[in-house]
Structure formats: C-alpha cells, structure tokens
Design a protein around this motif. Structure first.
Motif, short mmCIF file in Angstrom:
data_model
loop_
_atom_site.label_atom_id
_atom_site.label_comp_id
_atom_site.label_asym_id
_atom_site.label_seq_id
_atom_site.Cartn_x
_atom_site.Cartn_y
_atom_site.Cartn_z
N ALA A 1 0.80 -1.23 0.00
CA ALA A 1 0.00 0.00 0.00
C ALA A 1 0.84 1.28 0.00
CB ALA A 1 -0.98 -0.02 1.18
N PRO A 2 1.73 1.50 0.99
CA PRO A 2 2.50 2.75 0.97
C PRO A 2 3.43 2.87 -0.23
CG PRO A 2 3.32 1.24 2.67
CD PRO A 2 2.03 0.68 2.16
N GLN A 3 3.89 1.72 -0.74
CA GLN A 3 4.77 1.74 -1.91
C GLN A 3 4.00 2.19 -3.15
OE1 GLN A 3 7.84 1.56 -1.75
NE2 GLN A 3 8.79 0.65 -3.55
N LEU A 4 2.76 1.75 -3.27
CA LEU A 4 1.94 2.17 -4.41
C LEU A 4 1.76 3.68 -4.42
CD1 LEU A 4 -0.89 -0.55 -4.49
CD2 LEU A 4 1.06 -0.32 -6.04
N ARG A 5 1.46 4.24 -3.25
CA ARG A 5 1.26 5.68 -3.17
C ARG A 5 2.55 6.44 -3.48
NH1 ARG A 5 0.06 5.86 1.66
NH2 ARG A 5 -2.20 5.64 1.51
N LEU B 1 6.48 -4.30 -4.77
CA LEU B 1 6.43 -5.13 -3.57
C LEU B 1 7.46 -4.70 -2.54
CD1 LEU B 1 6.02 -8.65 -5.22
CD2 LEU B 1 4.27 -7.32 -4.05
N GLY B 2 8.26 -3.67 -2.88
CA GLY B 2 9.26 -3.18 -1.93
C GLY B 2 10.51 -4.02 -1.89
N GLU B 3 10.70 -4.88 -2.90
CA GLU B 3 11.88 -5.73 -2.91
C GLU B 3 13.07 -4.95 -3.49
OE1 GLU B 3 10.69 -8.98 -5.32
OE2 GLU B 3 9.22 -9.73 -3.87
N THR B 4 14.21 -5.11 -2.89
CA THR B 4 15.42 -4.44 -3.37
C THR B 4 16.56 -5.45 -3.43
OG1 THR B 4 16.04 -3.82 -1.12
CG2 THR B 4 14.77 -2.22 -2.40
N VAL B 5 17.48 -5.20 -4.33
CA VAL B 5 18.68 -6.03 -4.41
C VAL B 5 19.89 -5.13 -4.41
CG1 VAL B 5 17.63 -7.96 -5.63
CG2 VAL B 5 18.46 -6.02 -6.94
N ALA B 6 20.96 -5.57 -3.79
CA ALA B 6 22.17 -4.75 -3.69
C ALA B 6 22.81 -4.54 -5.05
CB ALA B 6 23.16 -5.41 -2.73
N ASP B 7 22.85 -5.60 -5.84
CA ASP B 7 23.46 -5.54 -7.16
C ASP B 7 22.50 -6.14 -8.17
OD1 ASP B 7 26.11 -4.55 -6.36
OD2 ASP B 7 26.23 -6.49 -5.33
#
Length: 210
Positions: free
Chosen positions: A20-24, A78-84
C-alpha cells in the motif's frame, strides 16, 4: 500474466499489505494524480485509493498494470530491493508469491526494461478477464495446456509452444487442465509513465492474463 481490471474476489492469497505505501509513493514519484493513474491502469480511482490505503490487496494482474503505468517493476511495487543487479537468478533465490489465485516467481532482475516471471495458473482462475494495454508479451508453456484468446481467435498451446503478441490486442489466458498450467512469461515495461498515458488508458472487460 498482463498488465488488468481485477474482480473483487481476486485479491492475493498472501499478505501483501506492505504494498500500500509503496503504491502511493511510486504514483507520487511519477507525478500522477489518483484519477490519471487509475485510468491508465484500468481501475477506478476508488479502487486504487483502497489499494493505497491497504483496504484491498492487489492481484498480480493489477500489479503488472500499475508497474507499467509507473515505469517500474512488480519487484519495486512489492518493496523488494537487491544490492546488485546480477545477471543470474538462482532457483533457490526465487520466492513464490500468490496473487489473484496465480503463483509466480521472479525469474529476472528488477529494474530492467523487461520483466520475466515463472507462473502457475490454476484451472478456472481469472480465465474470463480480458485485458488490453500497451507493450508486448511473450509466453512459453512448460507444463499443462493453455487456452489463449487473442482478439477473436482462440489458441490452445501445449508444452513447448509459445506465443509473442502485442498487448494492445485484447487477450485472456486460462488453464485447460485441472492441474493448471506452468508458464515462462516475459513482458515489456514502458519506462516513462507518460508513454502509457499517451497511448490511452488500458481497456479491460470484466473478466484474463498476467
């Protein structure tokens, strides 16, 4: 598998409340009003508002549509992050996510111009949803049989068959077999949110793909 007007009963089975907050945030980053973003994604402003406030969870097709509108990927939504940004994605690193009855695994790195997914479509799941949106889609049947409708033409695909089509062609996907169908699925992401708006809002008839 594309980008989508979902029915009220097509919320993800998993807990995606952090979306939700990521969509906004991503909508504001794209400088889009609630109304313009909803129109481009084939949703009503009220529905998008409920997604942004966590009152409703998005289906995978909704996430694909919003990712295209915001010029991003489902991973970022979905808020997923990757370092590289690794070129190789290991099978052990693919975490399954359920959305709208489908199960999917990210099969490519986020932040690219294309998004690759491995998808399991159960029998009877979202088979009546028709979608129209900018971009291209490519799919390859791994296991099971797929019913693909492109415009007025129906196709039945078996393992080893593939399809590559313009997403502006009205399309819908359904599993032929009771055990469902497994696919590799690749779709393009319009990197500029305004590009999607230029081509006009997505048109979705109630009732199909990721």
């Amino acid at each position: 598998m594309s980008s989508p007007a979902a029915q009220p009963g097509s919320e993800p089975a998993g807990d995606l409340s952090t979306v939700a907050p990521q969509l906004r945030s991503l909508r504001r980053r794209a400088s889009l009003t609630l109304e313009s973003a909803a129109r481009a994604a084939g949703l009503s402003p009220a529905h998008l508002s409920r997604l942004e406030t966590g009152q409703r969870q998005p289906s995978l097709p909704m996430l694909l549509a919003l990712a295209r509108v915001y010029g991003t990927t489902v991973s970022e939504l979905l808020g997923e992050t990757v370092a590289d940004r690794d070129a190789v994605v290991r099978a052990a690193e693919m975490e399954p996510t359920m959305a709208g009855g489908w199960t999917y695994w990210q099969a490519g790195a986020p932040g690219r111009g294309m998004q690759a997914l491995r998808v399991h479509v159960p029998h009877g799941s979202q088979g009546d949803i028709v979608r129209v949106h900018p971009g291209e889609e490519w799919l390859y049947v791994l296991e099971g049989r797929l019913r693909l409708r492109l415009g007025d033409t129906a196709h039945r695909l078996a393992p080893g068959d593939s399809a590559h089509f313009d997403s502006l062609t009205p399309h819908r996907i359904a599993a032929e077999d009771p055990d469902g169908v497994d696919l590799l699925f690749v779709h393009t992401l319009l990197q500029s949110p305004t590009a999607a708006l230029c081509l006009g809002p997505a048109t979705h008839v109630t009732g199909d793909t990721p």
